[in-house]
Design an enzyme around this catalytic site. Structure first.
Site, PDB file in Angstrom:
ATOM      1  N   HIS A  14       0.872  -1.206   0.000  1.00  0.00           N
ATOM      2  CA  HIS A  14       0.000   0.000   0.000  1.00  0.00           C
ATOM      3  C   HIS A  14       0.891   1.232   0.000  1.00  0.00           C
ATOM      4  CE1 HIS A  14      -3.843   2.080   1.540  1.00  0.00           C
ATOM      5  NE2 HIS A  14      -2.972   3.037   1.253  1.00  0.00           N
ATOM      6  N   HIS A  16       1.493   5.392  -1.677  1.00  0.00           N
ATOM      7  CA  HIS A  16       1.116   6.561  -2.483  1.00  0.00           C
ATOM      8  C   HIS A  16       2.397   7.200  -3.006  1.00  0.00           C
ATOM      9  CE1 HIS A  16      -3.073   6.612  -0.924  1.00  0.00           C
ATOM     10  NE2 HIS A  16      -2.493   6.089   0.152  1.00  0.00           N
ATOM     11  N   LEU A  17       2.523   7.232  -4.321  1.00  0.00           N
ATOM     12  CA  LEU A  17       3.736   7.817  -4.918  1.00  0.00           C
ATOM     13  C   LEU A  17       3.496   9.180  -5.536  1.00  0.00           C
ATOM     14  CD1 LEU A  17       5.470   4.785  -6.700  1.00  0.00           C
ATOM     15  CD2 LEU A  17       6.264   6.005  -4.663  1.00  0.00           C
ATOM     16  N   ARG A  18       2.210   9.556  -5.717  1.00  0.00           N
ATOM     17  CA  ARG A  18       1.888  10.834  -6.391  1.00  0.00           C
ATOM     18  C   ARG A  18       2.414  10.851  -7.818  1.00  0.00           C
ATOM     19  NH1 ARG A  18      -1.342  10.889  -2.075  1.00  0.00           N
ATOM     20  NH2 ARG A  18      -0.487  11.870  -0.235  1.00  0.00           N
ATOM     21  N   ASN A  42      -5.045   7.290  -6.176  1.00  0.00           N
ATOM     22  CA  ASN A  42      -5.730   8.562  -5.876  1.00  0.00           C
ATOM     23  C   ASN A  42      -4.891   9.772  -6.260  1.00  0.00           C
ATOM     24  OD1 ASN A  42      -4.001   7.900  -3.706  1.00  0.00           O
ATOM     25  ND2 ASN A  42      -5.157   9.172  -2.267  1.00  0.00           N
ATOM     26  N   LYS A 100      -9.342  -0.138  -5.906  1.00  0.00           N
ATOM     27  CA  LYS A 100      -9.378   0.529  -4.607  1.00  0.00           C
ATOM     28  C   LYS A 100     -10.709   1.227  -4.361  1.00  0.00           C
ATOM     29  CE  LYS A 100      -7.861   2.228  -0.736  1.00  0.00           C
ATOM     30  NZ  LYS A 100      -6.711   2.997  -0.329  1.00  0.00           N
ATOM     31  N   HIS A 137     -10.477   1.255   1.683  1.00  0.00           N
ATOM     32  CA  HIS A 137     -10.302   2.266   2.722  1.00  0.00           C
ATOM     33  C   HIS A 137     -11.532   2.130   3.614  1.00  0.00           C
ATOM     34  CE1 HIS A 137      -8.825   6.179   4.391  1.00  0.00           C
ATOM     35  NE2 HIS A 137     -10.039   6.093   4.900  1.00  0.00           N
ATOM     36  N   HIS A 175      -4.775  -0.560   5.917  1.00  0.00           N
ATOM     37  CA  HIS A 175      -4.342   0.199   7.103  1.00  0.00           C
ATOM     38  C   HIS A 175      -5.260   0.018   8.318  1.00  0.00           C
ATOM     39  CE1 HIS A 175      -7.074   2.870   5.000  1.00  0.00           C
ATOM     40  NE2 HIS A 175      -6.159   3.328   4.187  1.00  0.00           N
ATOM     41  N   ASP A 248       1.427   2.660   3.518  1.00  0.00           N
ATOM     42  CA  ASP A 248       0.566   3.834   3.347  1.00  0.00           C
ATOM     43  C   ASP A 248       1.388   5.119   3.387  1.00  0.00           C
ATOM     44  OD1 ASP A 248      -1.757   5.157   2.776  1.00  0.00           O
ATOM     45  OD2 ASP A 248      -2.516   5.141   4.827  1.00  0.00           O
ATOM     46  N   HIS A 252       2.985  14.673   1.588  1.00  0.00           N
ATOM     47  CA  HIS A 252       2.357  15.972   1.323  1.00  0.00           C
ATOM     48  C   HIS A 252       3.423  17.018   1.586  1.00  0.00           C
ATOM     49  CE1 HIS A 252      -1.884  14.654   1.154  1.00  0.00           C
ATOM     50  NE2 HIS A 252      -1.534  13.761   2.067  1.00  0.00           N
ATOM     51  N   ALA A 264      -4.161  14.908   5.372  1.00  0.00           N
ATOM     52  CA  ALA A 264      -3.967  13.621   6.050  1.00  0.00           C
ATOM     53  C   ALA A 264      -2.938  12.808   5.276  1.00  0.00           C
ATOM     54  CB  ALA A 264      -5.285  12.864   6.109  1.00  0.00           C
TER      55      ALA A 264
HETATM   56  O1  DOR Z   1      -3.712   9.596   5.545  1.00  0.00           O
HETATM   57  C1  DOR Z   1      -3.987   9.247   4.424  1.00  0.00           C
HETATM   58  N1  DOR Z   1      -3.383   9.784   3.343  1.00  0.00           N
HETATM   59  N2  DOR Z   1      -4.912   8.322   4.257  1.00  0.00           N
HETATM   60  C2  DOR Z   1      -5.377   7.987   3.047  1.00  0.00           C
HETATM   61  O2  DOR Z   1      -6.232   7.162   2.965  1.00  0.00           O
HETATM   62  C3  DOR Z   1      -4.867   8.670   1.842  1.00  0.00           C
HETATM   63  C4  DOR Z   1      -3.543   9.237   2.061  1.00  0.00           C
HETATM   64  C5  DOR Z   1      -3.128  10.212   0.990  1.00  0.00           C
HETATM   65  O3  DOR Z   1      -3.316   9.921  -0.194  1.00  0.00           O
HETATM   66  O4  DOR Z   1      -2.604  11.260   1.346  1.00  0.00           O
HETATM   67 ZN    ZN Z   2      -3.427   4.985   1.596  1.00  0.00          ZN
END
Ligand code: DOR
Ligand code: ZN
Length: 347
Positions: A14, A16-18, A42, A100, A137, A175, A248, A252, A264
């Site tokens: 799991h 997130h690479l953006r 996402n 997802k 999620h 998560h 996860d 940011h 978040a």
């Molecule tokens: O804290 C989180 N950040 N929870 C998520 O489900 C998404 C993630 C994000 O993409 O920043």
């Molecule tokens: Zn996530």
């Protein structure tokens, strides 16, 4: 006492690479440690088609460090209008390794998520038939539900009805943060696994407020009570194949974290494997580490384990580093809980 451990190279189930500059800046941290990762879809424009997934995969490979064999495993962002037929076609060419489910409004870039689970029942039916896992999620978005109860209420309102209707659908409860979540997974006899993050092994909700409100301890689902953390830890070190690592890691920029309405997400990739190892060490469970990080997830997703290994060593002094990376004109801070880090990847 163990001060060094060599394990099969882990995978991150799991991540997130953006995209763009952020992707290029954060990828090396994951690629250094992990053999493969399930890439969350996402993005600002979510990955909803096989073509988009393939384009995104190419963008990831294009900025992968030269010496790395890191393999991104793409996923599809489920929307109210995802077509079962298209998923069939995409599955045939192995475009997606999971689909997802973000309940609409639950988290970062989830506005295009599912507004009512019943709307995607035809898609779930198709996924059940072809054996494509649903990555979940697990939080309701009902504003009347306490933030700390949203995982438990999701089980009752969404997960259980889906399980009843689609018992053969493979589900990844992402998560896990609560005792309710852990207990629910334990009660299931098949087709149900869960990922656990480094930060949910370490944090409780107290950390959000320690020394003043701290957005760097804020992610969704939010960290919960000591009892919940205990249950999550116990599941992780249990050697039960249904629980495996998904970091996860969710970067940011500092300007999005350090403001009212803080984003978040916790960027933990650089310290992820060190902290996980440290928790397993503290719980006298280093013998269970490799299963959790490198074997069970691969088995669930139908892969063999990675062909290489990594070595971690417990340092005499707490690990020091520059706890941030640069992303263009921005910085992204690295997960640094109150607990000093002693375990470091040395090879
Ligand atoms: O804290 C989180 N950040 N929870 C998520 O489900 C998404 C993630 C994000 O993409 O920043
Ligand atoms: Zn996530």
């Amino acid at each position: 006492m163990n001060t060094e451990i060599t394990i099969i190279r882990p995978d991150d189930w799991h991540l997130h690479l953006r995209d763009g500059e952020m992707l290029a800046a954060v990828l090396p941290s994951s690629a250094k440690i992990y053999g493969r990762a399930i890439i969350m879809p996402n993005l600002v424009t979510p990955i909803t088609t096989a073509e988009q997934a393939e384009e995104y995969r190419k963008r990831i490979i294009a900025v992968r460090p030269e010496e790395s064999h890191f393999e991104p495993l793409m996923t599809c962002y489920l929307t109210d209008s995802t077509s079962a037929d298209e998923l069939h076609t995409a599955f045939a060419v192995q475009a997606f390794h999971a689909v997802k489910l973000f309940p609409a409004g639950a988290t970062t870039n989830s506005d295009n998520g599912v507004t009512d689970i019943k709307k995607v029942y035809p898609v779930l039916e198709a996924m059940q038939e072809i054996g494509l896992p649903l990555s979940v999620h697990g939080e309701v978005v009902d504003p009347e539900v306490d933030v700390f109860d949203r995982e438990a209420v999701f089980i009752e309102r969404v997960l259980e009805p889906v399980r009843k209707r689609f018992p053969e659908l493979k589900i990844v409860f992402e998560h896990l943060t609560s005792k309710d979540g852990v207990d629910y997974v334990l009660e299931q006899d098949k087709n149900m696994v869960a990922t656990i993050t480094p930060h949910h092994l370490l944090l409780t909700r107290n950390d959000l407020f320690k020394g003043g409100m701290n957005p760097y301890m804020y992610c969704l689902p939010v960290a919960k009570t000591f009892e919940d953390r205990e249950a999550v830890r116990k599941a992780a070190v249990s050697g039960d194949e249904r629980f495996f690592l998904g970091t996860d890691s969710a970067p940011h920029p500092a300007r999005a974290k350090e403001k009212a309405g803080a984003a978040a997400g916790i960027f933990n990739a650089p310290t992820s494997i060190g902290y996980v190892t440290q928790v397993f060490d503290e719980l006298n469970a280093l013998d269970k580490l490799e299963g959790f990080t490198s074997i069970y997830g691969a088995r669930f997703y139908g892969f063999s384990t990675n062909g290489s290994t990594i070595t971690l060593a417990k340092q005499e002094e707490a690990v020091e580093m520059d706890w941030q990376i640069k992303v263009g004109a921005d910085i992204v801070k690295i997960f640094k809980p109150d607990t000093p880090l002693f375990w470091d990847m040395v090879d």
